[in-house]
Design an enzyme around this catalytic site. Structure first.
Site, short mmCIF file in Angstrom:
data_model
loop_
_atom_site.label_atom_id
_atom_site.label_comp_id
_atom_site.label_asym_id
_atom_site.label_seq_id
_atom_site.Cartn_x
_atom_site.Cartn_y
_atom_site.Cartn_z
N ASN A 9 0.87 -1.18 0.00
CA ASN A 9 0.00 0.00 0.00
C ASN A 9 0.91 1.23 0.00
OD1 ASN A 9 -1.80 2.05 0.52
ND2 ASN A 9 -2.33 1.36 2.59
N LYS A 11 0.18 4.25 -0.37
CA LYS A 11 -0.47 5.45 0.19
C LYS A 11 -0.23 6.66 -0.72
CE LYS A 11 -0.19 3.30 4.67
NZ LYS A 11 -0.09 3.40 6.11
N HIS A 95 -9.53 1.21 4.76
CA HIS A 95 -8.26 1.38 5.48
C HIS A 95 -8.48 2.33 6.66
CE1 HIS A 95 -4.18 2.59 6.43
NE2 HIS A 95 -3.80 1.48 5.85
N GLU A 97 -6.84 4.71 7.80
CA GLU A 97 -6.61 6.14 7.50
C GLU A 97 -7.82 6.75 6.83
OE1 GLU A 97 -2.89 5.56 5.47
OE2 GLU A 97 -1.95 5.04 7.38
N GLU A 167 -5.42 -4.79 10.67
CA GLU A 167 -4.40 -3.77 10.87
C GLU A 167 -4.68 -2.99 12.15
OE1 GLU A 167 -2.40 -2.64 6.93
OE2 GLU A 167 -4.20 -1.44 7.09
N GLY A 173 2.47 2.48 10.69
CA GLY A 173 3.41 3.58 10.50
C GLY A 173 4.11 4.03 11.78
N SER A 213 3.36 -1.93 10.30
CA SER A 213 4.82 -1.98 10.48
C SER A 213 5.42 -3.35 10.16
CB SER A 213 5.20 -1.54 11.89
OG SER A 213 4.81 -0.19 12.11
P1 PGA Z 1 2.82 0.43 7.59
O1 PGA Z 1 1.37 0.61 6.95
O2 PGA Z 1 3.38 -0.86 7.07
O3 PGA Z 1 3.59 1.64 7.14
O4 PGA Z 1 2.63 0.39 9.07
C1 PGA Z 1 0.51 -0.49 6.78
C2 PGA Z 1 -0.82 -0.03 6.23
O5 PGA Z 1 -1.30 1.05 6.60
O6 PGA Z 1 -1.43 -0.73 5.40
#
Ligand code: PGA
Length: 252
Positions: A9, A11, A95, A97, A167, A173, A213
């Site tokens: 992803n 983003k 997601h 976010e 997640e 992140g 992460s």
């Molecule tokens: P990250 O993001 O690996 O940077 O923690 C994962 C995600 O949001 O899908």
């Protein structure tokens, strides 16, 4: 045996030149892999370029979001029809976010999921709790709400085409990963919910990815767990090396 699915992803990162060069790097390392479903999810504006580079390889294209209508007066939105016309096979839905910053709810997730299924996109449905929810022991309740909300009116037949990404928001992140045991516990819980909502056959067939992460050095422990069938990778999917290493760990 469930086939691993590892998705990147990206983003809101990479301009078109950068997206092209990242994809070319990934293609030369991963283009022939058949035992893992590899999916790249660049931003909308990079989809055509990435599609061009991965054409003819085993790497699939995914989007990060979609609107539930096919067309109309929805300024700034992108529909399943538009994604299909670019060669997208997958789409990430719900997601955290999007839930946190763009007002997505279980209801909109459900509408998006149905639109994706209608147009033969393979959805990756995201669920997961925030830190406050985990600390107040709401994890299972939140995950249950996400699953029940997302899958309302979705048939057993349709479920077969869906992947779920667990997640935990506090791990996205932040560099903080859920331990493999913490993740496994929730993955097993999700499978149990699906057994209740549908049946044993579909519950044991559906793939549940872990996200938050994921890196080369924690991927193997996570992916070795019984109910973890892949990863949704953010930060570590933005570089050839780190994404390739995660996939190599998964294949061991
Ligand atoms: P990250 O993001 O690996 O940077 O923690 C994962 C995600 O949001 O899908």
């Amino acid at each position: 045996m469930r086939k691993l699915i590892i998705a990147g992803n990206w983003k809101m990162n990479k301009n078109v030149t950068e997206a092209k060069s990242l994809t070319e790097g990934l293609k030369s390392e991963l283009g022939d892999i058949e035992d893992v479903d590899i999916v790249l999810c660049p931003g909308f504006t990079n989809l055509p370029e990435v599609a061009k580079v991965i054409k003819g390889t085993n790497i699939a294209l995914g989007a990060q979001n979609l609107h539930w209508e096919d067309s109309g007066a929805y300024t700034g939105e992108i529909s399943a029809v538009m994604l299909k016309s670019l060669g997208c096979q997958y789409v990430i839905i719900g997601h955290s976010e999007r839930r946190a910053y763009f007002g997505e709810t279980n209801k909109t997730v459900n509408k998006k999921l149905k639109a994706a299924l209608l147009h033969n996109l393979l959805p990756i449905v995201c669920v997961g709790e925030t830190l406050a929810e985990r600390e107040s022991e709401q994890t299972f309740k939140v995950v249950k709400d996400h699953i029940y909300g997302a899958f309302k009116g979705v048939s057993k037949q349709q479920l077969k085409r869906i992947a779920i990404a667990y997640e935990p928001v506090w791990a996205i992140g932040t560099g903080k990963t859920a331990t493999a045991d913490q993740a496994q516990e929730v993955h097993a819980f999700i499978r149990k919910l699906l057994r209740e909502l549908y049946d044993e056959t579909v519950a044991s067939a559906i793939r549940i990815q872990y996200g938050g992460s994921v890196k080369a050095d924690n991927a193997s422990e996570l992916l070795a767990k019984e109910d973890i069938d892949g990863a949704l990778v953010g930060g570590a999917s933005l570089k050839v090396d780190s994404f390739v290493k995660i996939i190599q760990e998964g294949r061991k």
